[in-house]
Write an enzyme that holds these catalytic residues in place. Structure first.
Site, PDB file in Angstrom:
ATOM      1  N   ASP A 162      61.427  46.030 -15.241  1.00  0.00           N
ATOM      2  CA  ASP A 162      62.580  45.402 -15.855  1.00  0.00           C
ATOM      3  C   ASP A 162      63.844  45.613 -15.065  1.00  0.00           C
ATOM      4  O   ASP A 162      64.065  46.665 -14.491  1.00  0.00           O
ATOM      5  CB  ASP A 162      62.893  45.831 -17.288  1.00  0.00           C
TER       6      ASP A 162
ATOM      7  N   CYS B 238      63.503  49.120 -23.668  1.00  0.00           N
ATOM      8  CA  CYS B 238      64.007  47.869 -23.085  1.00  0.00           C
ATOM      9  C   CYS B 238      65.444  47.621 -23.502  1.00  0.00           C
ATOM     10  O   CYS B 238      66.232  47.067 -22.739  1.00  0.00           O
ATOM     11  CB  CYS B 238      63.161  46.679 -23.542  1.00  0.00           C
TER      12      CYS B 238
ATOM     13  N   CYS C  18      60.021  48.930 -11.618  1.00  0.00           N
ATOM     14  CA  CYS C  18      59.741  49.325 -13.001  1.00  0.00           C
ATOM     15  C   CYS C  18      59.241  48.172 -13.847  1.00  0.00           C
ATOM     16  O   CYS C  18      58.621  48.380 -14.866  1.00  0.00           O
ATOM     17  CB  CYS C  18      60.999  49.834 -13.691  1.00  0.00           C
TER      18      CYS C  18
ATOM     19  N   CYS D  98      60.325  41.842 -19.949  1.00  0.00           N
ATOM     20  CA  CYS D  98      59.511  41.369 -21.066  1.00  0.00           C
ATOM     21  C   CYS D  98      60.360  40.709 -22.148  1.00  0.00           C
ATOM     22  O   CYS D  98      61.585  40.612 -22.019  1.00  0.00           O
ATOM     23  CB  CYS D  98      58.746  42.544 -21.662  1.00  0.00           C
TER      24      CYS D  98
END
Lengths: 391, 127
Positions: free
Chosen positions: B41, B108, B39, B64
């Protein structure tokens, strides 16, 4: 803080000579090129001269050059304007081609999206096998915007010609950076964009080989011989033509300069950082493109660290795209998703210097090191980890 | 490569540039792993529990700017809290503590809170 721009595949600054060339066309020679009076005549003359410049640069005739609003419009016009039928394209095209194909699929066209190999190359043999009785056009980009891989355009063009199929190439990234020969490469349609070659945004062109049947997208006053209505953006077109002539004039020195800087960057990165790989073909690539993937770290985080230090690049990571999908180009090359997320695209330009590259080489190892220190993917025993023993 | 222009708050940038509680705890009482490399992350959270409180907490993230910042903030919020208090730390609480996240980056923040909760749940399951 010094800012270093390494994202020339996204866009370029307008060259000062181009700006100078454009200025008279805003306030002095502002006429509508279709007007019959002297103001119109002057604008018309400038338009004609610009067309001649672009035609000469490509080795084409003036009546084969049509000005558009840019690469995207040219791509749309090429695919939507020709006779509808089966389309063959590659899976790594720019969205201007891919999304136009997807649209055409919902309007009665079949599209074959050809795979690429691990360096991003299309196999001409696959094109030949994909041709059907109802194939009308093949569209393969000359060079890819993300990885810089240069396609075997001459071979593809020959196959198209031998099978009576039109051949379009998106030369938005390649023009000015690698040789384009319409005749040798058997190209019928070619897309150009001004803002990738130090010209203004909002202008481009479509080359259409004489005898090619093509319908307009934009109907109206019949401009561009009826193929693209709309009062001509004379200032923009003049600027575009000036950028084209500069690209031709500086071709040798540009490619030499860019290649040197690219090699300086790639070698420097490989020497100073472990677990880095080059994406795309090692030699059949644009002189200014260094797309590198860094294991164990994520692209947007790297981009942000570089951005804070004034360095501008782009990334193929999913986290950087609106769709949350990783780069379709890197996926098509067969890269595992986890490797795609760690990719950074450096695209160099005319104004970059070796000092700037040295500066980037100076900060990159620290950035990668910092991100690897917090990465769960760095394997145990590696010097990059921040593991304490005996806790 | 069509991207979003990321507008991160100062707090997000601070946690991104200077993440708190980086590391691993080899003899952790609970470990939570959410996300994966595929993915783009992935966050691991490690906790030590003493007298019902999180006495130590560490994290590692592959992701990120927002993924790193939210993980750092989540561990900062959780350190010293009781397990119940830590379980009550939501994604929104993490995002709010950072003065907000761009809409596209809210997912996130899920990672950080979820990894924290997973670590606590692993501890609770063993005890």
């Amino acid at each position: 803080m010094k800012r270093i721009y390494l994202d020339h595949a996204a866009t370029t600054a307008v060259d000062r000579e181009v700006v100078q060339a454009m200025i008279p066309y805003f306030t002095e020679t502002f006429g509508n090129a279709s007007s019959l009076h002297s103001f119109g005549r002057d604008a018309r003359y400038a338009l004609g001269a610009a067309r001649q410049t672009v035609a000469d640069a490509l080795g084409a005739e003036t009546d084969e050059i049509f000005f558009t609003s840019g690469g995207t419009e040219s791509d749309n016009l090429a695919l939507k304007g020709v006779e509808k039928g089966h389309i063959i394209t590659s899976s790594i095209e720019h969205p201007a081609i891919l999304n136009t194909c997807r649209y055409l699929e919902t309007h009665g066209c079949d599209v074959t999206y050809l795979p690429v190999d691990s360096s991003g190359l299309v196999d001409p043999g696959n094109i030949e096998s994909a041709i059907r009785n109802d194939t009308k056009i093949i569209s393969v980009m000359h060079a890819n915007n993300e990885i810089g891989t240069i396609q075997p355009i001459a071979e593809i063009g020959t196959i198209a010609r031998d099978n009576g199929v039109l051949f379009h190439t998106d030369a938005v990234q390649s023009f000015g950076k690698t040789e384009t020969d319409l005749q040798k490469m058997n190209i019928d349609l070619l897309s150009l964009s001004s803002h990738k070659i130090y010209g203004p945004k909002g202008v481009g062109a479509l080359y259409v080989r004489e005898g090619t049947e093509i319908c307009p997208l934009m109907h109206g006053g019949g401009h561009e011989s009826g193929l693209r209505s709309g009062t001509e953006n004379v200032a923009g077109i003049v600027g575009f033509a000036k950028a084209v002539s500069l690209a031709i004039k500086r071709f040798e020195s540009d490619t030499r300069h860019l290649t040197n800087l690219r090699e300086l960057l790639i070698d420097g990165v490989m020497d100073s950082i472990d677990d880095v790989h080059l994406n795309g073909h090692p030699t059949k690539r644009l002189p200014n493109n260094a797309n590198l993937r860094f294991d164990f770290v994520e692209g947007e985080a790297m981009l942000l660290h570089l951005d804070i230090r004034g360095i501008a690049v782009s990334t193929g990571s999913a986290c950087s795209s609106t769709s949350k999908d990783p780069s379709h180009v890197l996926l098509a090359m067969g890269l595992a998703p986890e490797n795609i997320h760690g990719s950074i695209r450096f695209t160099l330009g005319r104004e970059n210097t070796s000092e700037e590259i040295e500066y980037v080489l100076g900060v990159l190892p620290e950035i990668v090191g910092k991100l690897r220190a917090i990465s769960p993917l760095v394997s145990k025993g590696s010097s990059m980890g921040s593991r304490s023993s005996g806790r | 490569m069509i991207g979003i222009a990321i507008e991160y708050t100062e707090k997000v940038m601070d946690h991104f540039m200077n993440p708190r509680n980086i590391g691993e705890i080899p003899d952790a009482d609970g470990v939570g792993t959410i996300g994966n490399q595929v993915c783009g992350d992935m966050t691991n959270v490690y906790i030590k529990v003493t007298d019902g409180r999180i006495s130590d907490i560490k994290f590692k993230t592959f992701g990120c700017g927002a993924a790193i910042a939210t993980a750092s903030m989540a561990t900062e919020l959780a350190l010293g809290k009781t397990l119940q208090e830590a379980l009550a730390i939501t994604r929104d609480a993490v995002a709010d503590a950072l003065d907000g996240l761009p809409e596209a980056k809210l997912h996130c923040s899920n990672l950080a809170a979820d990894a924290l909760h997973a670590a606590i749940k692993e501890y609770l399951a063993k005890n």
